[in-house]
Design a protein around this motif. Structure first.
Motif, PDB file in Angstrom:
ATOM      1  N   ASP A 236      -4.117   6.712  -3.761  1.00 33.50           N
ATOM      2  CA  ASP A 236      -5.551   6.441  -3.900  1.00 33.50           C
ATOM      3  C   ASP A 236      -5.844   5.014  -4.335  1.00 33.50           C
ATOM      4  O   ASP A 236      -6.967   4.693  -4.710  1.00 33.50           O
ATOM      5  N   GLY A 237      -4.836   4.149  -4.291  1.00 38.69           N
ATOM      6  CA  GLY A 237      -5.017   2.752  -4.682  1.00 38.69           C
ATOM      7  C   GLY A 237      -4.521   1.826  -3.593  1.00 38.69           C
ATOM      8  O   GLY A 237      -4.221   2.248  -2.464  1.00 38.69           O
ATOM      9  N   PRO A 238      -4.408   0.538  -3.901  1.00 36.22           N
ATOM     10  CA  PRO A 238      -3.995  -0.440  -2.893  1.00 36.22           C
ATOM     11  C   PRO A 238      -2.589  -0.210  -2.344  1.00 36.22           C
ATOM     12  O   PRO A 238      -2.323  -0.537  -1.186  1.00 36.22           O
ATOM     13  N   VAL A 239      -1.685   0.367  -3.158  1.00 37.90           N
ATOM     14  CA  VAL A 239      -0.345   0.662  -2.633  1.00 37.90           C
ATOM     15  C   VAL A 239      -0.435   1.719  -1.540  1.00 37.90           C
ATOM     16  O   VAL A 239       0.256   1.642  -0.515  1.00 37.90           O
ATOM     17  N   GLY A 240      -1.316   2.701  -1.717  1.00 37.75           N
ATOM     18  CA  GLY A 240      -1.535   3.689  -0.673  1.00 37.75           C
ATOM     19  C   GLY A 240      -2.069   3.059   0.605  1.00 37.75           C
ATOM     20  O   GLY A 240      -1.668   3.435   1.716  1.00 37.75           O
TER      21      GLY A 240
END
Length: 299
Positions: A202-206
């Motif tokens: 749910d963040g930038p890594v995703g």
């Protein structure tokens, strides 16, 4: 600090000018790290020649990574993990610990303190009837047991969630425990068999994983950090045999030596540890190395 004559700067001299700016750095290791960082980072920029728009996108991405970090979530660790940097650091440091248990990534969820527990306690706050018994030893590379070593344990539940991911469902500390080995360097506790699970997406890594068509899954595992006086701390896992994704861990953390030894408990173990005959049992052997010369990693 060296200054550059106005008008003399170009893309090739800039790197050396920046490196010279660190000449007066008092600490030699800091100077060496910054010099290498600038040299490699500038070489990367020369290699890809980003547009200004791409550079701005990169800055926005890193800003978003930082903004996603909080007291229970470490997005920068997650980014390091999915790029293989965490495992590279671990693998390089393992070269200096011959004979010790292989290390692996810390992961993004060791952001809360494990509750102190007694040997034999369960770390499952829900009292699941399907208990997994974990027995282990902590010893040095010479084979001698290490009494009074601490073993910090954390894991996800049977559905693949850590306590910090479900604060309204799981009590704080579920799946976590801080144990101290006995006089023979032994430890044991009860838990549940963890599930494989996806890392947070749910963040930038995703967003990065989605853009590169990579799956986010990790095979089932239990985390350990073992510490003993005058030894290097060890951060490692045991992986559940036959778990999905052992051959494609999203953070590249699986080593063959860390795939655990899982069996079924016999009558003797049931009597000794208070578990059912036939319940799953995992054996763990944690071997700690002596400190590196000049290292601050000594307790």
């Amino acid at each position: 600090m060296t200054t550059t004559q106005i008008g003399a700067l170009d893309a090739h001299t800039l790197t050396e000018d920046v490196i010279r700016s660190f000449d007066d750095t008092p600490d030699a290791r800091t100077r060496s790290i910054l010099t290498a960082l600038v040299r490699h980072l500038h070489a990367f920029v020369h290699d890809i020649e980003p547009t200004l728009a791409e550079w701005e996108t990169a800055i926005e991405f890193l800003t978003a990574v930082g903004q996603k970090c909080d007291s229970v979530r470490q997005e920068f660790v997650l980014l390091s993990d999915v790029l293989g940097v965490s495992m590279l650091v671990e693998t390089i440091n393992d070269q200096h610990a011959p004979g010790a248990t292989d290390s692996t990534v810390l992961g993004p969820f060791h952001m809360t303190e494990s509750p102190t527990r007694q040997l034999g306690d369960t770390i499952d706050e829900f009292g699941s009837p399907d208990e997994l018994l974990v027995t282990g030893t902590v010893r040095n590379t010479g084979g001698s047991p290490l009494p009074h070593a601490t073993v910090d344990v954390w894991q996800c539940n049977e559905e693949g969630f850590y306590d910090v991911q479900q604060p309204d469902v799981q009590p704080a500390g579920n799946g976590r425990g801080l144990f101290t080995t006995d006089e023979q360097g032994r430890f044991w506790f009860r838990t549940v068999t963890p599930s494989h699970y996806p890392i947070p997406t749910d963040g930038p890594v995703g967003t990065l994983l989605e853009a590169t068509r990579r799956h986010p899954y990790r095979p089932a595992h239990i985390h350990f950090i073992a510490r003993a006086d005058q030894h290097r701390p060890l951060t490692t896992h045991i992986f559940v045999p036959d778990s999905p994704y052992l051959d494609s861990d999203a953070v590249f953390a699986v080593k063959r030596s860390l795939i655990g030894e899982f069996g079924t408990g016999d009558a003797e173990q049931a009597a000794q540890f208070g578990v059912k005959i036939g319940s799953p049992v995992a054996a763990v052997d944690l071997v700690l190395a002596p400190p590196r010369s000049g290292s601050a990693d000594v307790h």
